[in-house]
Design a protein around this motif. Structure first.
Motif, PDB file in Angstrom:
ATOM      1  N   LEU A  30      -1.930  -1.361  -9.784  1.00 47.99           N
ATOM      2  CA  LEU A  30      -3.237  -0.669  -8.394  1.00 47.99           C
ATOM      3  C   LEU A  30      -4.034  -2.076  -7.978  1.00 47.99           C
ATOM      4  O   LEU A  30      -4.862  -1.763  -6.992  1.00 47.99           O
ATOM      5  CB  LEU A  30      -3.909   0.981  -8.967  1.00 47.99           C
ATOM      6  N   ARG A  31      -4.356  -2.414  -8.990  1.00 50.38           N
ATOM      7  CA  ARG A  31      -5.691  -3.729  -9.164  1.00 50.38           C
ATOM      8  C   ARG A  31      -5.266  -4.721  -8.501  1.00 50.38           C
ATOM      9  O   ARG A  31      -5.412  -4.894  -7.183  1.00 50.38           O
ATOM     10  CB  ARG A  31      -6.615  -3.980 -10.547  1.00 50.38           C
ATOM     11  N   VAL A  42       1.309   2.933  -3.399  1.00 50.76           N
ATOM     12  CA  VAL A  42      -0.139   3.242  -4.114  1.00 50.76           C
ATOM     13  C   VAL A  42       0.039   5.141  -4.556  1.00 50.76           C
ATOM     14  O   VAL A  42      -0.738   4.971  -5.620  1.00 50.76           O
ATOM     15  CB  VAL A  42      -0.918   3.246  -3.287  1.00 50.76           C
ATOM     16  N   LEU A  85       1.996   4.670  -7.301  1.00 52.87           N
ATOM     17  CA  LEU A  85       1.312   4.088  -8.917  1.00 52.87           C
ATOM     18  C   LEU A  85       0.527   5.406  -9.283  1.00 52.87           C
ATOM     19  O   LEU A  85       0.191   5.224 -10.172  1.00 52.87           O
ATOM     20  CB  LEU A  85       0.840   3.078  -8.517  1.00 52.87           C
ATOM     21  N   GLU A  86      -0.295   6.306  -8.419  1.00 47.88           N
ATOM     22  CA  GLU A  86      -1.714   7.017  -9.253  1.00 47.88           C
ATOM     23  C   GLU A  86      -1.298   8.343  -9.059  1.00 47.88           C
ATOM     24  O   GLU A  86      -1.610   8.169 -10.343  1.00 47.88           O
ATOM     25  CB  GLU A  86      -2.973   7.248  -7.032  1.00 47.88           C
ATOM     26  N   GLU A 121       0.528  -1.343   0.141  1.00 45.93           N
ATOM     27  CA  GLU A 121       0.065  -0.001   0.555  1.00 45.93           C
ATOM     28  C   GLU A 121       0.512   1.171   0.093  1.00 45.93           C
ATOM     29  O   GLU A 121       0.370   2.608  -0.213  1.00 45.93           O
ATOM     30  CB  GLU A 121      -0.536  -0.026   1.449  1.00 45.93           C
ATOM     31  N   GLU A 148      -1.681   0.540 -14.187  1.00 47.00           N
ATOM     32  CA  GLU A 148      -3.126   0.280 -13.531  1.00 47.00           C
ATOM     33  C   GLU A 148      -3.392  -1.336 -13.056  1.00 47.00           C
ATOM     34  O   GLU A 148      -4.099  -1.500 -12.306  1.00 47.00           O
ATOM     35  CB  GLU A 148      -4.431  -0.073 -15.001  1.00 47.00           C
ATOM     36  N   GLU A 151      -4.652  -3.873  -4.718  1.00 43.26           N
ATOM     37  CA  GLU A 151      -5.338  -3.259  -3.857  1.00 43.26           C
ATOM     38  C   GLU A 151      -6.882  -4.985  -3.045  1.00 43.26           C
ATOM     39  O   GLU A 151      -6.859  -4.691  -2.131  1.00 43.26           O
ATOM     40  CB  GLU A 151      -6.575  -3.004  -4.491  1.00 43.26           C
TER      41      GLU A 151
END
Length: 435
Positions: A325-326, A186, A189-190, A183, A322, A329
């Motif tokens: 990130l998936r 993240v 990555l965003e 995490e 993308e 999560e």
């Protein structure tokens, strides 16, 4: 009586190709408007990886083969691990499988961005190097370097270090990360989602020669996912075989000018593996976001212009961000980092998608798990014939250019492939006639 005019001969010789990984050259000769010779040579000394794998334990394969390439070690680790696991009947599922996809995302991000912005982009903008380019495009270079670091950070966390990672093993991992460690990636990555979208838009605006080739594209193809690790070997001209069928469909040949075996489709000839092949053969498995970015970039579901490979690499970078990130999560740490198995004799096959194309491994083991035989087919060796075909077609279409521009165009043609020449040169077929 008039004297016959002397035939016009144009020769292009590039002794050392710049902005590629490894050492190679190219030579071309045109006589009276006809292309006589086009050669892409690999003169870097062979490194005999297949030979010194013999006698090593199966578990050494991921760590040893990772040293073949400092840019795409994950591909070598994954192809070797999958080959060994196919012998032992290991099925990688759940979080362990997701982590393998995640580390592959990191490798694609860092490798694609390095090539697209540091090695390939100077060709389109007219600079000798990324250093020269940075003087006029500092913001683009800095953004690309930051985006590349996002990929490196994924590899470092999961692999144990940035270069030649050490955490991948046959059957899984030596250690798996905690959820909170993933995490922490993240926020970057965003940010990278927007940066990768920018990269697609930036490269889509470059000037591309209007050249399309009738490539036979080959890639790994999974029924549900854009390919990283698993699937069948397929082409746009009818190939559809399991990974174990590689040698039934392809063969390797040696030419005197190159310290690398060249691969070809049996009875047919050259083929092309890499981002263009993956994109064209697996477009429908890209997310709506990536498909929309491709459409805005002027690409359809297929792409046969090799110079637009820079755009496709950026689209795959966006896909990797993308996907990362998936995966983060959805991640829940597994109860153990690996899958138990029993060692046995057998022959195993593995193929995964390195940033620059499909990478095939085959191993044969004895009862105690020692390697009796190894075969490693890197992407650049597989695409070498296609590179030469491409050089010939580009040369024939560009004969009106002056020699300096023609040389530049031919060098750019090679760099379209993001060749990893060092990967290819562990091949050498040695025949000894003792008479």
């Amino acid at each position: 009586m008039s004297t016959p005019s002397k035939p016009e001969t144009r020769a292009i010789s590039v002794d050392y190709l710049a902005r590629v990984e490894g050492e190679g050259n190219l030579k071309a000769r045109v006589r009276d408007g006809k292309v006589e010779i086009v050669e892409f040579g690999i003169f870097e000394p062979p490194r005999f990886y297949e030979a010194f794998m013999r006698g090593r334990r199966f578990g050494d394969a991921p760590d040893i083969t990772a040293r073949i390439c400092g840019i795409c070690p994950i591909a070598y680790q994954m192809s070797s691990a999958h080959a060994m696991e196919s012998i032992f009947g290991v099925k990688m599922e759940g979080a362990l499988r997701d982590l393998r996809r995640l580390i592959y995302c990191g490798e694609w991000i860092e490798s694609h961005v390095l090539h697209a912005f540091m090695l390939h982009l100077p060709d389109f903008l007219g600079y000798q190097s990324a250093i020269h380019m940075a003087a006029d495009h500092r913001d683009a270079v800095e953004k690309a370097l930051k985006l590349k670091k996002v990929g490196n950070d994924i590899v470092t966390l999961l692999g144990g270090r940035e270069i030649h990672p050490i955490n991948v093993k046959v059957g899984g991992w030596y250690k798996v990360p905690a959820k909170k460690d993933l995490e922490a990636l993240v926020p970057d990555l965003e940010w990278a989602l927007d940066a990768a979208t920018w990269a697609v838009e930036f490269t889509a605006g470059l000037p591309f020669p209007e050249i399309e080739q009738d490539f036979e594209y080959v890639s790994v193809s999974h029924p549900d996912e854009y390919p990283f690790n698993e699937g069948r070997l397929v082409s746009n001209k009818g190939i559809d075989v399991p990974v174990s069928g590689w040698n039934d469909v392809f063969e390797e040949v040696h030419v005197a000018r190159s310290n690398a075996l060249q691969s070809k489709v049996r009875e047919r000839g050259s083929y092309h593996c890499g981002p263009l092949a993956r994109y064209t053969l697996n477009f429908e498995k890209l997310s709506p976001r990536v498909q929309q970015a491709a459409s805005k970039a002027g690409l359809g579901p297929t792409c046969f212009n090799p110079f637009q490979s820079i755009v496709v690499r950026c689209l795959e970078t966006l896909h990797s961000v993308e996907e990362a990130l998936r995966l983060i999560e959805a991640y829940q740490a597994p109860a153990r980092p690996d899958v138990p198995f029993e060692v046995k004799a057998g022959e195993g096959h593995g193929a995964s998608e390195a940033p620059r194309g499909m990478l095939y491994h085959r191993y044969r083991l004895d009862d105690e798990g020692y390697i009796l035989d190894a075969q490693i087919c890197p992407p650049t060796a597989q695409s070498q014939m296609s590179i030469e075909d491409d050089l010939r077609r580009v040369l024939e279409a560009s004969l009106d250019l002056p020699d300096d521009e023609l040389q530049w165009r031919l060098e750019q043609t090679v760099r379209n492939y993001d060749p990893c020449i060092s990967c290819a040169t562990h091949f050498l077929k040695v025949e000894i006639d003792r008479g």
